[in-house]
Write a protein that holds these residues in place. Structure first.
Motif, PDB file in Angstrom:
ATOM      1  N   SER A 178       0.815  -1.218   0.000  1.00 36.43           N
ATOM      2  CA  SER A 178       0.000   0.000   0.000  1.00 36.43           C
ATOM      3  C   SER A 178       0.846   1.264   0.000  1.00 36.43           C
ATOM      4  O   SER A 178       0.303   2.359  -0.180  1.00 36.43           O
ATOM      5  CB  SER A 178      -0.927   0.003   1.222  1.00 36.43           C
ATOM      6  N   PHE A 179       2.164   1.145   0.203  1.00 36.40           N
ATOM      7  CA  PHE A 179       3.033   2.325   0.232  1.00 36.40           C
ATOM      8  C   PHE A 179       3.598   2.665  -1.147  1.00 36.40           C
ATOM      9  O   PHE A 179       4.290   3.681  -1.277  1.00 36.40           O
ATOM     10  CB  PHE A 179       4.186   2.095   1.212  1.00 36.40           C
ATOM     11  N   VAL A 180       3.357   1.841  -2.117  1.00 39.02           N
ATOM     12  CA  VAL A 180       3.779   2.105  -3.495  1.00 39.02           C
ATOM     13  C   VAL A 180       2.548   1.972  -4.392  1.00 39.02           C
ATOM     14  O   VAL A 180       1.447   1.682  -3.923  1.00 39.02           O
ATOM     15  CB  VAL A 180       4.886   1.118  -3.931  1.00 39.02           C
ATOM     16  N   GLU A 181       2.716   2.213  -5.674  1.00 36.23           N
ATOM     17  CA  GLU A 181       1.587   2.119  -6.596  1.00 36.23           C
ATOM     18  C   GLU A 181       1.006   0.704  -6.593  1.00 36.23           C
ATOM     19  O   GLU A 181       1.743  -0.283  -6.579  1.00 36.23           O
ATOM     20  CB  GLU A 181       2.024   2.511  -8.003  1.00 36.23           C
ATOM     21  N   PHE A 182      -0.331   0.625  -6.608  1.00 35.48           N
ATOM     22  CA  PHE A 182      -0.997  -0.673  -6.523  1.00 35.48           C
ATOM     23  C   PHE A 182      -2.212  -0.692  -7.446  1.00 35.48           C
ATOM     24  O   PHE A 182      -2.773   0.359  -7.800  1.00 35.48           O
ATOM     25  CB  PHE A 182      -1.441  -0.955  -5.083  1.00 35.48           C
ATOM     26  N   SER A 183      -2.617  -1.900  -7.811  1.00 31.09           N
ATOM     27  CA  SER A 183      -3.820  -2.092  -8.619  1.00 31.09           C
ATOM     28  C   SER A 183      -5.023  -2.220  -7.703  1.00 31.09           C
ATOM     29  O   SER A 183      -4.952  -2.855  -6.643  1.00 31.09           O
ATOM     30  CB  SER A 183      -3.685  -3.347  -9.489  1.00 31.09           C
TER      31      SER A 183
ATOM     32  N   ARG B  44     -15.748   2.331  -6.636  1.00 27.15           N
ATOM     33  CA  ARG B  44     -15.653   3.411  -7.636  1.00 27.15           C
ATOM     34  C   ARG B  44     -16.880   3.423  -8.545  1.00 27.15           C
ATOM     35  O   ARG B  44     -17.470   4.472  -8.804  1.00 27.15           O
ATOM     36  CB  ARG B  44     -14.392   3.228  -8.472  1.00 27.15           C
ATOM     37  N   ARG B  45     -17.257   2.265  -9.046  1.00 31.38           N
ATOM     38  CA  ARG B  45     -18.405   2.198  -9.956  1.00 31.38           C
ATOM     39  C   ARG B  45     -19.713   2.542  -9.246  1.00 31.38           C
ATOM     40  O   ARG B  45     -20.579   3.220  -9.818  1.00 31.38           O
ATOM     41  CB  ARG B  45     -18.493   0.792 -10.552  1.00 31.38           C
ATOM     42  N   LYS B  46     -19.847   2.086  -8.004  1.00 31.53           N
ATOM     43  CA  LYS B  46     -21.053   2.377  -7.245  1.00 31.53           C
ATOM     44  C   LYS B  46     -21.214   3.879  -7.022  1.00 31.53           C
ATOM     45  O   LYS B  46     -22.312   4.437  -7.195  1.00 31.53           O
ATOM     46  CB  LYS B  46     -21.002   1.640  -5.905  1.00 31.53           C
ATOM     47  N   ILE B  47     -20.146   4.547  -6.635  1.00 32.42           N
ATOM     48  CA  ILE B  47     -20.205   5.985  -6.384  1.00 32.42           C
ATOM     49  C   ILE B  47     -20.559   6.737  -7.661  1.00 32.42           C
ATOM     50  O   ILE B  47     -21.409   7.649  -7.667  1.00 32.42           O
ATOM     51  CB  ILE B  47     -18.863   6.483  -5.808  1.00 32.42           C
ATOM     52  N   ARG B  48     -19.952   6.361  -8.764  1.00 30.35           N
ATOM     53  CA  ARG B  48     -20.227   7.060 -10.018  1.00 30.35           C
ATOM     54  C   ARG B  48     -21.643   6.797 -10.505  1.00 30.35           C
ATOM     55  O   ARG B  48     -22.312   7.705 -11.015  1.00 30.35           O
ATOM     56  CB  ARG B  48     -19.205   6.636 -11.069  1.00 30.35           C
TER      57      ARG B  48
ATOM     58  N   ILE C 118      -9.419  10.108  -7.225  1.00 34.45           N
ATOM     59  CA  ILE C 118      -8.642  11.216  -7.788  1.00 34.45           C
ATOM     60  C   ILE C 118      -7.182  10.841  -8.030  1.00 34.45           C
ATOM     61  O   ILE C 118      -6.502  11.493  -8.829  1.00 34.45           O
ATOM     62  CB  ILE C 118      -8.723  12.453  -6.865  1.00 34.45           C
ATOM     63  N   GLU C 119      -6.674   9.810  -7.341  1.00 32.87           N
ATOM     64  CA  GLU C 119      -5.276   9.420  -7.517  1.00 32.87           C
ATOM     65  C   GLU C 119      -5.120   8.175  -8.377  1.00 32.87           C
ATOM     66  O   GLU C 119      -4.028   7.602  -8.431  1.00 32.87           O
ATOM     67  CB  GLU C 119      -4.624   9.168  -6.150  1.00 32.87           C
ATOM     68  N   ALA C 120      -6.180   7.752  -9.040  1.00 31.02           N
ATOM     69  CA  ALA C 120      -6.149   6.527  -9.838  1.00 31.02           C
ATOM     70  C   ALA C 120      -6.108   6.868 -11.323  1.00 31.02           C
ATOM     71  O   ALA C 120      -6.633   7.891 -11.773  1.00 31.02           O
ATOM     72  CB  ALA C 120      -7.361   5.658  -9.526  1.00 31.02           C
ATOM     73  N   TYR C 121      -5.476   5.995 -12.098  1.00 31.49           N
ATOM     74  CA  TYR C 121      -5.403   6.147 -13.547  1.00 31.49           C
ATOM     75  C   TYR C 121      -5.389   4.752 -14.171  1.00 31.49           C
ATOM     76  O   TYR C 121      -5.101   3.744 -13.510  1.00 31.49           O
ATOM     77  CB  TYR C 121      -4.153   6.933 -13.947  1.00 31.49           C
ATOM     78  N   GLU C 122      -5.702   4.698 -15.454  1.00 23.41           N
ATOM     79  CA  GLU C 122      -5.795   3.417 -16.153  1.00 23.41           C
ATOM     80  C   GLU C 122      -4.506   3.141 -16.909  1.00 23.41           C
ATOM     81  O   GLU C 122      -3.944   4.025 -17.566  1.00 23.41           O
ATOM     82  CB  GLU C 122      -6.978   3.431 -17.124  1.00 23.41           C
TER      83      GLU C 122
ATOM     84  N   ILE D 186      -4.745   1.786 -11.707  1.00 26.89           N
ATOM     85  CA  ILE D 186      -3.594   1.913 -10.813  1.00 26.89           C
ATOM     86  C   ILE D 186      -3.788   3.151  -9.941  1.00 26.89           C
ATOM     87  O   ILE D 186      -4.219   4.208 -10.422  1.00 26.89           O
ATOM     88  CB  ILE D 186      -2.276   2.021 -11.599  1.00 26.89           C
ATOM     89  N   CYS D 187      -3.466   3.014  -8.660  1.00 30.08           N
ATOM     90  CA  CYS D 187      -3.569   4.131  -7.721  1.00 30.08           C
ATOM     91  C   CYS D 187      -2.209   4.406  -7.101  1.00 30.08           C
ATOM     92  O   CYS D 187      -1.416   3.481  -6.870  1.00 30.08           O
ATOM     93  CB  CYS D 187      -4.591   3.822  -6.624  1.00 30.08           C
ATOM     94  N   LYS D 188      -1.954   5.659  -6.844  1.00 26.07           N
ATOM     95  CA  LYS D 188      -0.709   6.029  -6.181  1.00 26.07           C
ATOM     96  C   LYS D 188      -0.690   5.474  -4.754  1.00 26.07           C
ATOM     97  O   LYS D 188      -1.717   5.340  -4.108  1.00 26.07           O
ATOM     98  CB  LYS D 188      -0.561   7.547  -6.134  1.00 26.07           C
ATOM     99  N   GLY D 189       0.481   5.166  -4.281  1.00 29.24           N
ATOM    100  CA  GLY D 189       0.610   4.602  -2.944  1.00 29.24           C
ATOM    101  C   GLY D 189       0.408   5.625  -1.848  1.00 29.24           C
ATOM    102  O   GLY D 189       0.261   6.833  -2.089  1.00 29.24           O
TER     103      GLY D 189
END
Length: 451
Positions: free
Chosen positions: A258-263, A272-276, A319-323, A329-332
């Motif tokens: 969890s301290f580095v980038e993770f899927s 994420r999908r539920k909120i959107r 906000i910290e996730a990208y595809e 992928i999310c920043k750690g």
């Protein structure tokens, strides 16, 4: 509603009525809390028909920060419980700052109610509450939650040694606390799962917790999955204590991921999908939402929409996730600074993984973000290789702390330079304005002389 309004009047015990009322009369003149607290507690206990009171010890802060005891009067017509000690800590102004309860027996439900009501009365100055080893039940934690939500001044809570079967410790996460101590509470995998769920489904700006102590609990490698889920979605937490939690190499590997980038995992993707989807449904038709019943008002729908908008704008999993390559992928987590994993059965493999994680954090964020203190006391160090790896870890941490201090000093000097520039510009502007004013006066004098 004040404490006096909540409690009914006295009068059902003639023997103690006069002595209690005499003490309560002094409350109107704003005397010290060392007298007000016992009087209110006695009054509340008497109204509840509970004629037992804890042993109360009062301490005041000295100029050097230490505490010295203050003599208190013996409660009138009450039996003192020697197995329950209530320590009151006052500041220099004789205002209550901290309460510590030491109990060697199960606290009666009526006594806990009286304690809670009395604590609410002093919540304007009270900041620390310690209820260690008081045999608190799940219902007591719910009562504490309501009290903490009603009064946000208490920022530190310690309930060490209070296990319960319901494992409802998650109710204390979002009550305005900054420090939460849950040592020796026998928190198991189910309790950690509830904690992680509470973090995931709560807006990140609500959580004010900066230190979480889960030491001496039954975490094991399986429970590390849920602690890692907490670290993946929380950016306010600065310190976590996992001392003696029976964490092995696999558990630490899960935590360090969890301290580095993770899927994102399946639960996080579903979140994420539920909120959107909820956001799209609410914005598409505020009047008649498809998934809401007709009994929900428009105001409630707007409140729900505001919560979802806050999640979309501030939650790190959004906000910290990208595809990338078909994965999200999310920043750690680069916010956590203090990581205590002492007295866990870790091997050299875990220490090497720590080195790799620290080097990756330094590579991605060379400005000193991420872990700066790691406690490894009690981990296997009988091998020379383990000792060498530990030295490498400490060297990396020292280097990072030096970068943090240098960046802070550089920012401080930059601010000083900018402020000096502003002062110089202001002084130059004032001098030029003065010169312009003087030149205008000279021009006026020349004009008048010529006329």
């Amino acid at each position: 509603m004040s404490m006096r309004e909540r409690l009914p009047s006295l009068g059902h015990r003639k023997r103690s009525r006069r002595g209690t009322e005499d003490k309560l009369k002094s409350l109107e003149f704003g005397i010290d809390d060392c007298i007000r607290f016992p009087c209110l507690l006695q009054r509340c206990c008497e109204e509840q028909g509970y004629l037992f009171i804890p042993m109360i010890q009062v301490f005041q802060t000295r100029e050097d920060g230490m505490f010295f005891p203050i003599q208190t009067s013996k409660p009138f017509n009450f039996e003192v419980l020697s197995n329950i000690i209530l320590k009151l800590f006052l500041n220099k102004e004789m205002k209550l700052k901290m309460i510590q309860c030491i109990a060697n027996q199960i606290i009666n439900s009526r006594l806990f109610y009286c304690l809670n009501m009395t604590i609410l009365f002093f919540s304007s100055t009270l900041t620390t509450l310690k209820l260690d080893y008081c045999n608190l039940k799940a219902s007591n934690l719910t009562t504490l939650q309501d009290s903490l939500n009603s009064k946000k001044t208490i920022t530190e809570l310690s309930i060490c040694g209070n296990p319960n079967r319901e494992q409802n410790f998650f109710c204390l996460l979002h009550c305005g606390l900054k420090v939460l101590n849950l040592r020796f509470c026998q928190i198991n995998v189910e309790g950690l799962k509830n904690l992680a769920r509470a973090y995931l489904n709560t807006p990140p700006y609500i959580s004010s917790l900066i230190h979480l102590d889960l030491s001496h609990n039954m975490v094991f490698d399986e429970g590390c999955t849920y602690i890692a889920n907490i670290l993946r979605c929380d950016r306010n937490l600065l310190s976590i204590n996992l001392t003696d939690c029976k964490i092995g190499d696999e558990g630490l590997k899960t935590l360090l991921s969890s301290f580095v980038e993770f899927s994102l995992n399946l639960d996080e993707l579903y979140f994420r999908r539920k909120i959107r989807m909820e956001y799209y449904k609410l914005t598409s038709n505020l009047k008649l939402p498809v998934f809401y019943s007709n009994t929900i008002s428009e105001a409630e729908i707007k409140d729900k929409l505001a919560t979802i908008e806050a999640l979309l704008s501030k939650h790190p999993l959004i906000i910290e996730a990208y595809e990338e390559n078909g994965e999200i992928i999310c920043k750690g987590n680069y916010s956590l600074r203090h990581f205590n994993i002492a007295y866990n059965p870790l091997t050299e493999e875990s220490l090497n993984l720590l080195v790799k994680t620290l080097m990756e954090q330094n590579l991605l964020h060379g400005n000193g973000k991420g872990l700066t203190r790691i406690v490894l006391d009690g981990t296997p160090s009988h091998l020379d290789e383990c000792e060498n790896v530990k030295n490498t870890i400490y060297d990396l941490l020292v280097t990072k702390r030096m970068r943090v201090s240098s960046s802070l000093s550089n920012s401080f000097t930059a601010q000083n330079r900018s402020s000096l520039r502003k002062i110089r510009k202001a002084s130059n502007g004032s001098s030029t304005s003065r010169s312009v004013q003087s030149s205008n006066k000279d021009k006026e004098s020349i004009i008048t002389a010529s006329q």
